[in-house]
Each structure stands twice: as structure tokens, then as C-alpha cells.
Design a protein around this motif. Structure first.
Motif, PDB file in Angstrom:
ATOM      1  N   ASN A 225       0.830  -1.206   0.000  1.00 44.47           N
ATOM      2  CA  ASN A 225       0.000   0.000   0.000  1.00 44.47           C
ATOM      3  C   ASN A 225       0.861   1.251   0.000  1.00 44.47           C
TER       4      ASN A 225
ATOM      5  N   SER B 136       0.253   1.985  -5.299  1.00 49.08           N
ATOM      6  CA  SER B 136      -0.363   1.623  -4.027  1.00 49.08           C
ATOM      7  C   SER B 136      -1.559   0.704  -4.266  1.00 49.08           C
ATOM      8  N   GLY B 137      -1.553  -0.440  -3.581  1.00 47.99           N
ATOM      9  CA  GLY B 137      -2.640  -1.398  -3.704  1.00 47.99           C
ATOM     10  C   GLY B 137      -2.402  -2.516  -4.699  1.00 47.99           C
TER      11      GLY B 137
END
Length: 195
Positions: free
Chosen positions: A67, A124-125
Motif C-alpha cells: 500500500n 499503491s494497492g
């Protein structure tokens, strides 16, 4: 003269700040502790886990979600006490399809980090799959074991486990047997450079 000095100072400030868009000089390196610290903390003895060499299957793999935006810039592993040869190490961003694959040999004395040829970009993710596969030509089954973190009570790892910006999603072991999902967390570390 004062205006010239001010102008020169402003020029250098702009020049220096344009090299990094977040003005944080601490993140301009490949942080080898980024994933290993998360693994060590999430799977500590205090959390009911043992750090052992086991699982005699050719491929040890796990999936994580990072993340944070950045790039995976190195891979860390420790050869088990039974094997001094090499592995195909793979890092795949399954969200974007980008990947790295290369042959590496690691120290038996401790966690050994090696730079990967092509850093894997991460938003992110994104979901990342990390794999270690022993090279063909090993001579004994016990050479396929590796360092893993296993629940002391022998139950499967209760994925997902979140530690900081890293979420561990699953693991799998296969090749000459298996698959054996979520048996343990492979101790394959990643260096990460945050953008």
C-alpha cells in the motif's frame, strides 16, 4: 550583488528540488528492511510463529499487497543449510503484469540481498507475487527446503495479515508435490524504494 546571490540561491533550490518530487531524501534508496521487517514482525514468536527450514517442494511462493507507490529493487533470501546452489527468483506485479525473473545464489550465513536487474514498479494497492524455484539438477529432496515462518501450533497461516503498508495475502508450495497453500510464510524479502 545581493539580487544576483538571491537569484543564484533560488536557482540551486529549484535544481535540487526538481530531482525528487517529495523532498524526502530518506526514501531515495532501496530499503532492504521494507518487507523483511514486516515479515519478522507479523510472524514473530510473540505471534505464535517459528522461524524454521522446511517444506521440501521446489517452489515457495507468496502474494502481498503493498500500500505504497514505488519500486521493488532487490530480493533477499537465505540458502538453507542443505543447499548452496541457485534459484530462479521471480517478482510479478499481477495487477499490471510487469515482472522480474533472474537466477540468484544466496548466502547460507544470513539473509542476503541482491539487486534485481529490472525494478518492478508498484502503485499503491498492487498485488505482488514472489517466487523462489530451485534450479534443476539438485540431487537430494532435502535441498528443496527453505526458510519459512510457520505457526507453532501447526495450523495454516491465517491470511490476510497486515503489517504497516504490507498486507500478506497467501502462500503456496509446489513442485515434486503439492500444492500446499497457506502452510507457512516463505521468508523471501524484497527491497522497496518508496516514491
Amino acid at each position: 550583488m545581493k539580487t544576483f546571490k538571491s537569484l543564484l540561491f533560488s536557482f540551486f533550490v529549484v535544481l535540487i528540488s526538481s530531482c525528487d518530487n517529495d523532498n524526502d531524501p530518506a526514501n531515495n534508496v532501496c530499503d532492504t528492511a521494507y518487507v523483511s521487517s514486516a515479515i519478522t514482525t507479523a510472524y514473530s514468536t510473540a505471534n505464535g510463529c517459528d522461524d524454521i527450514e522446511t517444506m521440501d517442494l521446489e517452489t515457495h511462493e507468496y502474494s502481498i499487497k503493498i500500500n505504497a507507490a514505488g519500486e521493488i529493487c532487490s530480493i533477499g533470501y537465505q540458502n538453507p543449510s542443505t543447499y548452496t546452489g541457485g534459484y530462479t527468483m521471480e517478482v510479478t506485479n499481477t495487477t499490471t503484469g510487469t515482472s522480474y525473473s533472474g537466477v540468484h545464489t544466496f548466502s547460507q550465513a544470513g539473509l542476503d540481498y541482491q539487486t534485481i536487474g529490472t525494478p518492478v514498479q508498484v502503485n499503491s494497492g498492487d498485488i505482488i507475487t514472489v517466487k523462489r524455484t530451485i534450479l534443476p539438477g539438485y540431487t537430494m529432496l532435502n535441498q528443496t527446503i527453505g526458510r519459512v515462518l510457520r505457526k507453532s501450533n501447526y495450523t495454516d497461516v491465517p491470511y490476510p495479515i497486515t503489517q504497516g503498508n504490507v498486507e500478506f495475502l497467501s502462500s503456496n508450495f509446489y513442485g515434486t508435490g503439492g500444492p500446499v497453500p497457506n502452510f507457512a510464510q516463505p521468508y523471501i524479502a524484497l527491497g522497496f524504494q518508496v516514491y
